[in-house]
Enzyme design. Structure first.
Site, PDB file in Angstrom:
ATOM      1  N   GLY A  30       0.858  -1.200   0.000  1.00  0.00           N
ATOM      2  CA  GLY A  30       0.000   0.000   0.000  1.00  0.00           C
ATOM      3  C   GLY A  30       0.886   1.239   0.000  1.00  0.00           C
ATOM      4  O   GLY A  30       0.577   2.265   0.610  1.00  0.00           O
ATOM      5  N   MET A  66      -0.479   6.420   4.488  1.00  0.00           N
ATOM      6  CA  MET A  66       0.487   5.843   5.427  1.00  0.00           C
ATOM      7  C   MET A  66       1.685   5.259   4.702  1.00  0.00           C
ATOM      8  O   MET A  66       2.810   5.336   5.199  1.00  0.00           O
ATOM      9  CB  MET A  66      -0.181   4.778   6.307  1.00  0.00           C
ATOM     10  N   THR A  75      -3.526  -1.873   9.546  1.00  0.00           N
ATOM     11  CA  THR A  75      -4.856  -1.811   8.919  1.00  0.00           C
ATOM     12  C   THR A  75      -5.957  -1.971   9.969  1.00  0.00           C
ATOM     13  O   THR A  75      -5.881  -2.857  10.821  1.00  0.00           O
ATOM     14  CB  THR A  75      -4.977  -2.964   7.889  1.00  0.00           C
ATOM     15  N   HIS A  80     -11.760  11.846  12.564  1.00  0.00           N
ATOM     16  CA  HIS A  80     -10.755  11.600  11.525  1.00  0.00           C
ATOM     17  C   HIS A  80     -11.128  12.338  10.241  1.00  0.00           C
ATOM     18  O   HIS A  80     -12.278  12.742  10.057  1.00  0.00           O
ATOM     19  CB  HIS A  80     -10.654  10.104  11.204  1.00  0.00           C
ATOM     20  N   LYS A  91     -11.502   8.559   5.607  1.00  0.00           N
ATOM     21  CA  LYS A  91     -11.485   7.313   6.399  1.00  0.00           C
ATOM     22  C   LYS A  91     -12.730   6.479   6.105  1.00  0.00           C
ATOM     23  O   LYS A  91     -13.845   6.993   6.074  1.00  0.00           O
ATOM     24  CB  LYS A  91     -11.378   7.642   7.901  1.00  0.00           C
ATOM     25  N   GLY A 124     -10.108   2.087  14.567  1.00  0.00           N
ATOM     26  CA  GLY A 124      -9.413   0.996  15.272  1.00  0.00           C
ATOM     27  C   GLY A 124      -8.966   1.448  16.658  1.00  0.00           C
ATOM     28  O   GLY A 124      -9.025   0.682  17.627  1.00  0.00           O
ATOM     29  N   MET A 157      -0.307   2.709  16.263  1.00  0.00           N
ATOM     30  CA  MET A 157       1.110   2.387  16.497  1.00  0.00           C
ATOM     31  C   MET A 157       1.828   3.494  17.264  1.00  0.00           C
ATOM     32  O   MET A 157       3.043   3.410  17.454  1.00  0.00           O
ATOM     33  CB  MET A 157       1.837   2.204  15.151  1.00  0.00           C
ATOM     34  N   ALA A 179       1.719   3.620  -1.959  1.00  0.00           N
ATOM     35  CA  ALA A 179       1.352   4.947  -2.470  1.00  0.00           C
ATOM     36  C   ALA A 179       0.224   5.592  -1.662  1.00  0.00           C
ATOM     37  O   ALA A 179      -0.228   6.695  -1.980  1.00  0.00           O
ATOM     38  CB  ALA A 179       0.947   4.837  -3.949  1.00  0.00           C
TER      39      ALA A 179
HETATM   40  N1  LIG Z   1      -2.564   1.438  13.206  1.00  0.00           N
HETATM   41  C1  LIG Z   1      -2.234   2.710  12.986  1.00  0.00           C
HETATM   42  O1  LIG Z   1      -1.414   3.324  13.703  1.00  0.00           O
HETATM   43  C2  LIG Z   1      -2.830   3.404  11.801  1.00  0.00           C
HETATM   44  C3  LIG Z   1      -3.682   2.730  10.994  1.00  0.00           C
HETATM   45  N2  LIG Z   1      -4.159   3.302   9.853  1.00  0.00           N
HETATM   46  C4  LIG Z   1      -4.964   2.432   9.008  1.00  0.00           C
HETATM   47  O2  LIG Z   1      -4.186   2.084   7.861  1.00  0.00           O
HETATM   48  C5  LIG Z   1      -5.057   1.841   6.763  1.00  0.00           C
HETATM   49  C6  LIG Z   1      -4.630   2.666   5.579  1.00  0.00           C
HETATM   50  O3  LIG Z   1      -4.819   4.035   5.844  1.00  0.00           O
HETATM   51  P1  LIG Z   1      -4.415   5.163   4.783  1.00  0.00           P
HETATM   52  O4  LIG Z   1      -2.969   5.059   4.465  1.00  0.00           O
HETATM   53  O5  LIG Z   1      -4.958   6.425   5.304  1.00  0.00           O
HETATM   54  O6  LIG Z   1      -5.285   4.681   3.523  1.00  0.00           O
HETATM   55  P2  LIG Z   1      -4.974   4.868   1.969  1.00  0.00           P
HETATM   56  O7  LIG Z   1      -6.239   4.513   1.262  1.00  0.00           O
HETATM   57  O8  LIG Z   1      -4.356   6.203   1.723  1.00  0.00           O
HETATM   58  O9  LIG Z   1      -3.865   3.752   1.672  1.00  0.00           O
HETATM   59  C7  LIG Z   1      -4.101   2.390   1.502  1.00  0.00           C
HETATM   60  C8  LIG Z   1      -3.276   1.948   0.320  1.00  0.00           C
HETATM   61  O10 LIG Z   1      -3.353   0.522   0.205  1.00  0.00           O
HETATM   62  C9  LIG Z   1      -3.530   0.230  -1.179  1.00  0.00           C
HETATM   63  N3  LIG Z   1      -4.068  -1.116  -1.377  1.00  0.00           N
HETATM   64  C10 LIG Z   1      -5.346  -1.543  -1.301  1.00  0.00           C
HETATM   65  N4  LIG Z   1      -5.422  -2.858  -1.605  1.00  0.00           N
HETATM   66  C11 LIG Z   1      -4.162  -3.266  -1.880  1.00  0.00           C
HETATM   67  C12 LIG Z   1      -3.588  -4.509  -2.286  1.00  0.00           C
HETATM   68  N5  LIG Z   1      -4.321  -5.603  -2.454  1.00  0.00           N
HETATM   69  N6  LIG Z   1      -2.255  -4.555  -2.514  1.00  0.00           N
HETATM   70  C13 LIG Z   1      -1.481  -3.466  -2.351  1.00  0.00           C
HETATM   71  N7  LIG Z   1      -1.975  -2.250  -1.996  1.00  0.00           N
HETATM   72  C14 LIG Z   1      -3.286  -2.156  -1.740  1.00  0.00           C
HETATM   73  C15 LIG Z   1      -4.463   1.336  -1.664  1.00  0.00           C
HETATM   74  O11 LIG Z   1      -4.467   1.407  -3.071  1.00  0.00           O
HETATM   75  P3  LIG Z   1      -5.784   1.990  -3.818  1.00  0.00           P
HETATM   76  O12 LIG Z   1      -6.033   3.348  -3.239  1.00  0.00           O
HETATM   77  O13 LIG Z   1      -5.363   2.017  -5.243  1.00  0.00           O
HETATM   78  O14 LIG Z   1      -6.886   1.040  -3.526  1.00  0.00           O
HETATM   79  C16 LIG Z   1      -3.792   2.537  -0.998  1.00  0.00           C
HETATM   80  O15 LIG Z   1      -2.720   3.031  -1.749  1.00  0.00           O
HETATM   81  C17 LIG Z   1      -6.469   2.115   7.277  1.00  0.00           C
HETATM   82  O16 LIG Z   1      -7.073   0.925   7.694  1.00  0.00           O
HETATM   83  C18 LIG Z   1      -6.223   3.031   8.475  1.00  0.00           C
HETATM   84  O17 LIG Z   1      -7.266   3.008   9.416  1.00  0.00           O
HETATM   85  C19 LIG Z   1      -3.834   4.555   9.494  1.00  0.00           C
HETATM   86  C20 LIG Z   1      -3.002   5.298  10.269  1.00  0.00           C
HETATM   87  C21 LIG Z   1      -2.428   4.792  11.493  1.00  0.00           C
HETATM   88  O1  LIG Z   2      -7.409   6.015   9.131  1.00  0.00           O
HETATM   89  C1  LIG Z   2      -6.637   6.751   9.790  1.00  0.00           C
HETATM   90  O2  LIG Z   2      -6.189   7.801   9.341  1.00  0.00           O
HETATM   91  C2  LIG Z   2      -6.248   6.299  11.139  1.00  0.00           C
HETATM   92  N1  LIG Z   2      -6.602   5.103  11.500  1.00  0.00           N
HETATM   93  C3  LIG Z   2      -6.323   4.465  12.728  1.00  0.00           C
HETATM   94  C4  LIG Z   2      -7.607   4.151  13.441  1.00  0.00           C
HETATM   95  O3  LIG Z   2      -8.549   3.638  12.798  1.00  0.00           O
HETATM   96  O4  LIG Z   2      -7.689   4.366  14.651  1.00  0.00           O
HETATM   97  C5  LIG Z   2      -5.292   5.183  13.551  1.00  0.00           C
HETATM   98  C6  LIG Z   2      -5.254   6.670  13.416  1.00  0.00           C
HETATM   99  O5  LIG Z   2      -6.188   7.243  14.279  1.00  0.00           O
HETATM  100  C7  LIG Z   2      -5.408   7.161  11.988  1.00  0.00           C
END
Ligand SMILES: NC(=O)C1=CN([C@@H]2O[C@H](COP(=O)(O)OP(=O)(O)OC[C@H]3O[C@@H](n4cnc5c(N)ncnc54)[C@H](OP(=O)(O)O)[C@@H]3O)[C@@H](O)[C@H]2O)C=CC1
Ligand SMILES: O=C(O)C1=N[C@H](C(=O)O)C[C@H](O)C1
Length: 271
Positions: A10, A15, A101, A157, A161, A167, A127, A12
Site C-alpha cells: 500500500g 500511510m 490496517t 478523523h 477514512k 481501530g 502504532m 502509495a
Molecule cells: N494502526 C495505525 O497506527 C494506523 C492505521 N491506519 C490504518 O491504515 C489503513 C490505511 O490508511 P491510509 O494510508 O490512510 O489509507 P490509503 O487509502 O491512503 O492507503 C491504503 C493503500 O493501500 C492500497 N491497497 C489496497 N489494496 C491493496 C492490495 N491488495 N495490494 C497493495 N496495496 C493495496 C491502496 O491502493 P488503492 O487506493 O489504489 O486502492 C492505498 O494506496 C487504514 O485501515 C487506516 O485506518 C492509518 C493510520 C495509522
Molecule cells: O485512518 C486513519 O487515518 C487512522 N486510522 C487508525 C484508526 O482507525 O484508529 C489510527 C489513526 O487514528 C489514523
C-alpha cells in the site's frame, strides 16, 4: 546486524508514503520493495520520488510474493482483505509482518492469528506511543471508577477514512472494558439514532466524527454525577504511526512466531 529489508505494501497510500519517509530517516532499516494493488497508477514509479525524498532506485511493483521472499519484514497499512492475504505470504516467507490496517472482521482477525503461527505479526489499531500509553491509563481509570461513571469514546478523523468506529476507538473501548472486567461485545453501543431510551448503565458508547484533514483525535470520557474525567490524544502528524511501525518491525525481526501488540513492543503492561 545488517539493515532490515522492509517491504511497504500500500506504498502509495497516505500511510505508505509516510512510512517510506520515516524508514529513510531511521537507522537499521531500508525500503527493499514497495507494492501497490495491480492496476494502480503508481506501479512502475520510483517510491522515493513519489514520497518526496528523491529517487531511491525502488520501483513500485504489484507482485508481493517475490518481494517478500527477499525481505526481512513487511509494513502493511492497507485494507483488511489485503492484510489477510499479506499475512499468509509473510507466514510462507517466515518474515515479520506489522499490520496497522483497521476495520478487520472477526474472520479476518482469525486468519491473521492463524498466519501468526508461522510469522511474528505485530497488529495494532494505533502504532503511536501516546495512544498506547493512553490505553493503559483508560484501563486504570475504568478499574478505579464504578459503573456510576458512564464511558463514552469520541473520535474524529479526516473525510477519507472508510471504517468506523476507528481501530483506536475500539482499542480504547477494549481497554475500558478490560479495566471494568466486562466484555466489550456485550456492552458496546456503537451508534444512536431516534428514540433510544435512557442510556443502559455500564454500556460503553462510541461517537464518530468525520471531516477535513484531521489526522486522528480520540477522547475517552468518564461522565459521573457532577464531574467528568476526560482522557485524550491528538495526532498531529502521521509520522508518529510510521515511527511506531518501524520500531515494531525492528523489534519483531528476531521474535518467534506469534501475534503481538504495540504493548509488547513498547513494554507497556495493562492495568
Ligand atoms: N494502526 C495505525 O497506527 C494506523 C492505521 N491506519 C490504518 O491504515 C489503513 C490505511 O490508511 P491510509 O494510508 O490512510 O489509507 P490509503 O487509502 O491512503 O492507503 C491504503 C493503500 O493501500 C492500497 N491497497 C489496497 N489494496 C491493496 C492490495 N491488495 N495490494 C497493495 N496495496 C493495496 C491502496 O491502493 P488503492 O487506493 O489504489 O486502492 C492505498 O494506496 C487504514 O485501515 C487506516 O485506518 C492509518 C493510520 C495509522
Ligand atoms: O485512518 C486513519 O487515518 C487512522 N486510522 C487508525 C484508526 O482507525 O484508529 C489510527 C489513526 O487514528 C489514523
Amino acid at each position: 546486524m545488517s539493515d532490515m529489508n522492509l517491504v511497504v505494501v500500500g506504498a502509495a497510500g497516505r500511510m505508505g508514503l509516510t512510512l517510506v519517509r520515516a524508514i529513510h530517516q531511521i537507522e537499521g532499516a531500508r525500503v527493499a520493495a514497495a507494492i501497490e494493488r495491480p492496476g494502480s497508477e503508481a506501479v512502475g514509479r520510483d517510491i522515493g520520488e513519489l514520497a518526496g525524498i528523491g529517487n531511491i532506485g525502488v520501483a513500485i511493483g504489484d507482485d508481493p510474493l517475490p518481494a517478500f521472499a527477499k525481505a526481512d519484514g513487511v509494513l502493511d497499512f492497507t485494507v483488511p482483505k489485503a492484510s489477510v492475504e499479506f499475512a499468509g505470504y509473510a507466514a510462507q516467507a517466515r518474515i515479520a509482518h506489522v499490520i496497522g490496517t483497521t476495520g478487520c472482521s472477526p474472520e479476518d482477525d482469525a486468519a491473521i492469528e492463524a498466519a501468526a503461527r508461522h510469522a511474528a505479526i505485530v497488529k495494532s489499531g494505533n502504532m503511536s506511543l501516546g495512544v498506547n500509553l493512553l490505553s493503559a491509563l483508560v484501563s486504570q481509570a475504568a478499574k478505579a471508577l464504578d459503573a456510576g461513571f458512564d464511558i463514552e469514546v469520541l473520535e474524529m478523523h479526516h473525510r477519507h477514512k472508510v471504517d468506523a468506529p476507528s481501530g483506536t476507538a475500539l482499542m480504547l473501548g477494549e481497554a475500558a472494558a478490560s479495566g471494568r472486567k466486562v466484555d466489550l461485545r456485550d456492552n458496546a453501543v456503537r451508534s444512536r439514532d431516534g428514540h433510544t431510551g435512557p442510556r443502559p448503565q455500564g454500556s460503553i458508547g462510541f461517537a464518530t466524527l468525520r471531516g477535513g484533514s484531521v489526522v486522528g483525535e480520540h477522547q475517552v470520557i468518564f461522565a459521573g454525577e457532577g464531574e467528568r474525567i476526560v482522557l485524550g490524544h491528538l495526532a498531529e502528524d502521521r509520522t508518529i504511526f510510521a515511527r511506531g511501525a518501524v520500531k515494531a518491525a525492528l523489534w519483531a525481526r528476531c521474535r518467534k512466531p506469534g501475534l503481538y501488540s504495540m504493548f509488547d513492543v513498547l513494554g507497556i503492561s495493562a492495568a
